[in-house]
Design an enzyme around this catalytic site. Sequence first.
Site, PDB file in Angstrom:
ATOM      1  CB  SER A  46      -9.714  -6.501 -29.381  1.00 48.44           C
ATOM      2  OG  SER A  46      -9.148  -7.706 -29.799  1.00 48.44           O
ATOM      3  CB  VAL A  87      -2.838 -12.221 -28.243  1.00 49.65           C
ATOM      4  CG1 VAL A  87      -2.190 -11.320 -29.273  1.00 49.65           C
ATOM      5  CG2 VAL A  87      -4.302 -12.448 -28.592  1.00 49.65           C
ATOM      6  CB  THR A 121      -8.608  -4.319 -24.307  1.00 46.69           C
ATOM      7  OG1 THR A 121      -8.694  -5.445 -25.202  1.00 46.69           O
ATOM      8  CG2 THR A 121      -7.418  -3.474 -24.683  1.00 46.69           C
ATOM      9  CB  CYS A 177     -12.687 -11.992 -28.412  1.00 53.53           C
ATOM     10  SG  CYS A 177     -10.897 -12.064 -28.338  1.00 53.53           S
ATOM     11  NE  ARG A 212      -9.162 -14.333 -20.766  1.00 60.53           N
ATOM     12  CZ  ARG A 212      -8.201 -13.823 -21.524  1.00 60.53           C
ATOM     13  NH1 ARG A 212      -7.661 -12.669 -21.221  1.00 60.53           N
ATOM     14  NH2 ARG A 212      -7.773 -14.468 -22.592  1.00 60.53           N
ATOM     15  CG  ASP A 244       3.134 -11.160 -19.042  1.00 63.59           C
ATOM     16  OD1 ASP A 244       2.452 -11.386 -20.068  1.00 63.59           O
ATOM     17  OD2 ASP A 244       2.631 -10.991 -17.910  1.00 63.59           O
TER      18      ASP A 244
END
Length: 437
Positions: free
Chosen positions: A124, A16, A89, A265, A333, A35
């Site tokens: 998110s 992102v 997250t 996500c 992931r 980062d």
Amino acid sequence: MELGERTVAIVGLGYVGLPIALLFAGQGFTVLGLDADRKKISSLQIGRSYLPDIADQQIASAISSGRFSPCMDYERLGEASAIIICVPTPLSAGQLPDLSYLENAAIETGKALSIGQLVVLESSTYPGTTTEVLVPILERESGLTVGKDFHVGYSPERIDPGNKQFAVRDIPKVVSGVTSDCLRRTESIYCEVFQSVVRVSSPEVAEMTKLLENTYRLVNISFINEMAILCDGLGIDLWEAIEAAKTKSFGYSAFYPGPGVGGHCIPVDPQYLQWRAGEFGLKSGFIELSERVNQSMIDYLADRVEGVSESNCSTRTALIYGAAYKKDVDDIRESPSIALMERLQDRGFIVSYHDPLVREVWVNGKRMRSVALTEERLSQSDCVIIMTDHTGIPIDRIVSHARGILDTRNVTAGYSERHIDRVGSGNFGNYRKNPHR
Ligand SMILES: NC(=O)c1ccc[n+]([C@@H]2O[C@H](COP(=O)([O-])OP(=O)(O)OC[C@H]3O[C@@H](n4cnc5c(N)ncnc54)[C@H](O)[C@@H]3O)[C@@H](O)[C@H]2O)c1
């Protein structure tokens, strides 16, 4: 925009954050990219990309133009008028929201915060995170007051890695603010780079917007996967039915069967919502059922691999095409491919995989490397399982040389060979081994 407002800092340069950083740089902003991963920063500093969607050239020219500075120094956040947080997250081992990355980023941001700055969260997360988690940390660390000394907004990131159809700046940007001034500041910065900006009344609505979108996807993907299992039992081609259903231009949105959901996500965000609902004594039955259907796909696929591989040998081999959770990304992931590899190993298969974008994976605690997709390997495997439909998948070669194929992505549609078992095609019972192998 006010004077001096053309420097932004992006905290977290992953799938992102990096595209967002380049987007701002491309629109004439000076961008500081932070980062916590030293390797990523070093790679960017020498003009190397680590994302398939972004070419080295894009990084190199952003850096040489002086518009993009990757670094690990949080003190430099003071140079930016806006700080955008794009950290992970994920879920904890107990499947609960893990806000530790966000909390750490907030602590560092809070320490560097100065009067007049704007902080926007893009990660998110569940409704309430911005006001109940982010703002208190920023106020505590900075000693400043939100809405008076600094501003805070939430703007969900809606990027779709691997999707070449929609440029990031063309995806409408939903914006919110903790106060009306915060909203004005947030809206004003995104208006500079996005084609269209959609205001909502509060960070909670903006947070919910993202969870709504991804829960909608989870529910619909799980639904269509269940339909695929059903149609395979009924001997009906679901893919054909979907094409027919799509001809109605209202009341129907097409979703397609596959091996299940993956990525950072769709498997994660609905769990955030479920957890938040639980805090209020509520529960989403749809999320619960969808999770169950989604998880059952792995056993369903493993059963079908067993069907395709019926072999008298004591050692059965499975070759997986695609470790990434979806086409044209290197993201593994929550990938169903990894889950299937583990399940097949548990069932005694010798498993190998090929993915042009994923060099290595960890399966059942052991490292595996992508193997070359040679004719010999294809013909020696009991079953070749197509899990990812990367652009350029050598489908003719796979069909000609594999002994048996399980296709979870419909890439063999149009091939009539009976050694292909295509999920959702209703042809399960017709499967026969490749007579040429
Ligand atoms: N990947 C997607 O398709 C996608 C799409 C929309 C939204 N999102 C959301 O965006 C957020 C980020 O996802 P992602 O896929 O970019 O994750 P990612 O893991 O690719 O990138 C996050 C980056 O943040 C860095 N980081 C972690 N803690 C940090 C800290 N304290 N300071 C600085 N950097 C830190 C990590 O090193 C990593 O490079 C998540 O909330 C995700 O749900 C992801």
